[in-house]
Scaffold this motif. Structure first.
Motif, PDB file in Angstrom:
ATOM      1  N   ARG A   1      44.190  49.961  42.404  1.00 52.98           N
ATOM      2  CA  ARG A   1      44.373  51.340  41.605  1.00 52.98           C
ATOM      3  C   ARG A   1      44.741  52.404  42.265  1.00 52.98           C
ATOM      4  NH1 ARG A   1      41.821  55.434  39.486  1.00 52.98           N
ATOM      5  NH2 ARG A   1      39.662  55.875  40.230  1.00 52.98           N
TER       6      ARG A   1
ATOM      7  N   ALA B   1      48.372  46.225  37.653  1.00 50.72           N
ATOM      8  CA  ALA B   1      46.960  45.870  37.446  1.00 50.72           C
ATOM      9  C   ALA B   1      46.888  44.378  38.050  1.00 50.72           C
ATOM     10  CB  ALA B   1      46.652  45.593  36.056  1.00 50.72           C
TER      11      ALA B   1
ATOM     12  N   ARG C   1      40.838  44.900  38.362  1.00 52.73           N
ATOM     13  CA  ARG C   1      40.930  45.925  37.609  1.00 52.73           C
ATOM     14  C   ARG C   1      40.794  45.753  36.146  1.00 52.73           C
ATOM     15  NH1 ARG C   1      45.597  49.916  37.152  1.00 52.73           N
ATOM     16  NH2 ARG C   1      43.764  51.358  36.320  1.00 52.73           N
ATOM     17  N   LEU C   2      41.161  44.475  35.572  1.00 49.27           N
ATOM     18  CA  LEU C   2      40.711  43.941  34.269  1.00 49.27           C
ATOM     19  C   LEU C   2      39.191  43.966  34.162  1.00 49.27           C
ATOM     20  CD1 LEU C   2      43.150  43.377  32.674  1.00 49.27           C
ATOM     21  CD2 LEU C   2      42.640  40.710  32.977  1.00 49.27           C
TER      22      LEU C   2
ATOM     23  N   ASN D   1      37.742  47.752  34.262  1.00 49.37           N
ATOM     24  CA  ASN D   1      38.332  48.493  32.846  1.00 49.37           C
ATOM     25  C   ASN D   1      37.100  47.875  32.193  1.00 49.37           C
ATOM     26  OD1 ASN D   1      40.369  49.784  33.754  1.00 49.37           O
ATOM     27  ND2 ASN D   1      42.076  48.376  32.632  1.00 49.37           N
ATOM     28  N   ASP D   2      36.925  46.643  31.820  1.00 50.80           N
ATOM     29  CA  ASP D   2      35.884  46.145  30.902  1.00 50.80           C
ATOM     30  C   ASP D   2      34.546  46.765  31.048  1.00 50.80           C
ATOM     31  OD1 ASP D   2      37.778  44.484  29.107  1.00 50.80           O
ATOM     32  OD2 ASP D   2      37.237  42.722  30.516  1.00 50.80           O
TER      33      ASP D   2
END
Lengths: 287, 421
Positions: free
Chosen positions: A233, A241, A245-246, A249-250
């Motif tokens: 990040r 990404a 990071r996925l 984000n969630d």
């Protein structure tokens, strides 16, 4: 009672129980919970217990997932290759070129000094260094090597890999250095007596004997890189990404079940990678 | 008779106290109980200021506990843990999600002393009688409910408010005038190839998508039915335009936190980006020129207010009303205005600002002397004018309010694709 306690079987269980308990509560239980929640569903504010494959269906049905996993593997592979080359060279130098044991330890401790500061600080300190008006660019410009600042130094894949290498090379150095120090020096003399060149000794004696160290270092580096999200990040300026990071984000959007599903897929992927690595070298046998 | 060891002196003292208590019963007990009241407030960092809690203790006597969270966590808490707070300091678009859960209670406007002085934006939606109401979740559309216990929204001033407005502002793009060197007057400039590798946008999907929409509309690429509530097709096309720009290297980075946006701008990595008002101030405080550029398409605006937990009743509820009335009575308003935000009742805030401060922040007049923040940093010198001008010029040109879309989850997924692209 006395006899029971003396039985090697029971002592063994008793000795193992503290660690078993700790692992059960702090490792197994959380993973089981993540696995369970990955089958739940979420509304905008709440997570709802259910048994649904929706999260996995979305995950495997989206091209983003594949791109992001591929990118994660790419980071892991490149970082692995560079840290291995660096780590092996440094360990080799420490183990075979530095003769005095005192100096070996001094230099080895020197390598660990940067690790006394926080991970995040070490990473963030690259940002002003690599920036458009940073030290790297102004130095290169004042030496006349470039006319305009190099844009790709910061907020790019280059920056991400650089930070990874900086952060994780030591995890490669330590286990390799450790195994190299255990190599019986008479083997090297024997190789030399038998007429092997330096290079042949390296390839046929040192590398095979260092494999367990390489493997342990590899496991460290690969799992660390695959699980990271903050380095990617910051160093990519949020522009690239990876799986971490996925997940983050969630979580930020309160989609815990979806985050849990992604985490499970990542966990399984990393386990497969490690399983494959362990097939290549039997660490226990060689240690 | 061991327990009857009262001395004459102690009997006298107790007696005197009993007489005093019976002579003035109410105020003493009331003052004591007010002191024991603790109201738990939570919200985003902008208005959860410790200075406010200190001043409340001083002026009203009770204790205000503040918890600052990010807007996602605020939404979740307001929606799922009604027992964990007494006062929710939330934004109007969060209210749209949270109000239907019934976790907040309607507020009787007849108990709000300054209700009549609250600016029109929060009552009938109009700043001036001929203003056009902007797109998105305009505060007045979610500002009133049908009555006590209502979980609906009504469009007229019903006398029952969902949130009491406290703070609001108009957001736009921040630029580095020294590095750009020419006038900027449209949102479309964010994607101008001239700034390739020097632009940035915020990586918070719900706000970022609106900044994107402002840009796409200014470029003439997309015309939206409602930027605050896009269709799937509009979301797809918006994200597609920005994905192309990202692949072409338009963006230097994306930012998620306040300090990231400040550093990007101050270091010159970025010369044009979406930004928040206090971030501009922070860049300027380092002596670096930075302008909160007014653009011809208008502003993206947001507003926050305080809501009361449905669990609040009796004396704590009275204390909460006292707090609201105190909030609107000017001290907090003056404090917020001197940070560059606006207060819901500007005329009361005026009493807590110097004439020069009022002229600079509210009327858009050139400063006479140094303008400082509430914490004492110099923000502007003599002759400086606020970016965007007066209150009417800024709040009168709102193009869109922060909002939550019906297609929110779809939008979030597309946003993730954009980041991964």
């Amino acid at each position: 009672m006395q006899r029971l306690l003396k039985s090697p079987h029971v002592t063994g269980w008793l000795l193992a129980s503290p660690v078993a308990l700790v692992l059960a509560v702090f490792l197994i239980l959380p993973i089981v919970m993540i696995a369970v929640i990955s089958f739940w569903t979420a509304t905008e504010f709440a997570i709802v217990p259910a048994f649904s494959f929706e999260n996995y269906q979305f995950l495997f049905g989206s091209s983003v997932t594949y791109r992001v996993f591929l990118n994660t593997f790419r980071y892991a592979a490149i970082t692995w290759a560079i840290t291995l080359a660096l780590g092996f060279t440094i360990a080799y130098f420490l183990a075979f070129h530095v003769r005095s044991q005192t100096w070996q330890m001094v230099l080895f401790l020197l390598c660990t000094i940067p690790f006394l500061t926080s991970n995040i600080i070490r990473m963030i300190s690259w940002i002003p260094f690599l920036g458009r008006n940073g030290i790297a660019n102004s130095a290169l410009m004042s030496w006349g090597l470039i006319d305009a600042p190099l844009e790709w130094l910061l907020f790019s894949d280059f920056a991400v890999i650089l930070a990874f290498v900086h952060l994780y090379t030591l995890f490669m150095v330590v286990p390799i250095f450790n195994t190299m120090m255990r190599i019986d020096r008479s083997l090297l003399e024997a190789a030399s007596d038998a007429g092997a060149s330096g290079f042949q000794t390296l390839v046929n004696v040192i590398i095979p004997l260092t494999k367990p160290g390489i493997m342990i270092g590899t496991i460290f580096v690969v799992t660390l890189v695959m699980g990271d999200f903050i380095t990617v990040r910051f160093m990519s300026g949020s522009q690239s990404a990876n799986v971490g990071r996925l997940i983050s984000n969630d979580i930020a959007l309160l989609q815990y079940p979806s985050a849990a599903a992604t985490a499970m897929v990542l966990l399984v992927t990393v386990l497969i990678v490690i399983g494959a690595l362990l097939r290549l070298v039997d660490i226990r046998k060689e240690l | 008779m061991s327990k009857m060891r009262y001395s004459r002196r102690s009997l006298l003292k107790t007696g005197a106290a009993a007489v005093a208590a019976s002579a003035f019963p109410a105020p003493m007990i009331w003052a004591q109980e007010i002191k024991d009241i603790t109201l738990r407030q939570f919200g985003t960092g902008v208005s959860n200021l410790n200075d406010v809690a200190v001043k409340v203790k001083e002026d009203l006597g009770f204790t205000l506990e503040m918890t600052a969270l990010d807007s996602d966590a605020v939404t979740q808490r307001a929606a799922t843990q009604p027992g964990s707070f007494d006062i929710a300091d939330i934004e109007y678009w969060i209210c749209k999600k949270v109000w239907p859960t019934g976790n907040l209670q309607a507020m009787d406007t007849s108990r709000i002393t300054n209700y009549d002085k609250i600016v029109g934006i929060f009552r009938d939606g109009k700043l001036t009688p001929d203003s056009v109401i902007a797109q998105g979740t305009a505060p007045h559309t979610v500002g009133f409910t049908s009555g006590p216990g209502g979980t609906d929204f009504v469009q007229e001033e019903s006398g029952w408010m969902t949130l009491i407005p406290t703070i609001y502002n108009a957001d736009t793009l921040g630029i580095r005038p020294d590095l750009i060197g020419r006038p900027i007057d449209t949102w479309a400039e964010l994607l101008n190839p001239e700034f390739r590798g020097k632009a940035s946008i915020l990586d918070i999907s719900s706000i970022g998508i609106m900044d994107m929409a402002m840009v796409c509309e200014a470029m003439g690429e997309i015309s939206y039915g409602d930027k605050g509530n896009m269709t799937r097709d509009e979301i797809d096309r918006t994200i597609a335009i920005f994905t192309d720009a990202k692949r072409a290297g338009q963006f230097r980075a994306f930012w998620k936190t306040f300090d990231e946006s400040v550093n990007l701008m101050a270091s010159g990595e970025v010369v044009i980006q979406s930004m928040w008002s206090p971030a501009i101030t922070a860049v300027k405080a380092r002596g670096i020129p930075c302008v909160y550029q007014p653009l011809k398409e208008g502003y993206r605006s947001w507003g926050g207010g305080i809501g009361l937990s449905s669990g609040l009743s009796g004396m704590p509820l009275d204390a909460a009303y006292d707090y609201i009335n105190w909030y609107l009575s000017g001290w907090v308003g003056g404090y917020l205005m001197r940070q560059g935000y606006y207060s819901a009742v500007p005329e009361t805030s005026k009493q807590f600002m110097s004439a020069d401060e009022w002229g600079y922040w509210f009327e858009g007049k050139p400063a006479q002397g140094d303008i400082t923040s509430p914490t004492g940093e110099k923000l502007a010198g003599p002759g400086d004018v606020r970016d965007g001008g007066s209150f009417e010029e800024r709040m009168g040109r709102v193009a869109c309010w922060n909002s939550v879309m019906d297609e929110n989850q779809y939008m979030v997924r597309k946003w993730n694709e954009f980041i991964a692209a």
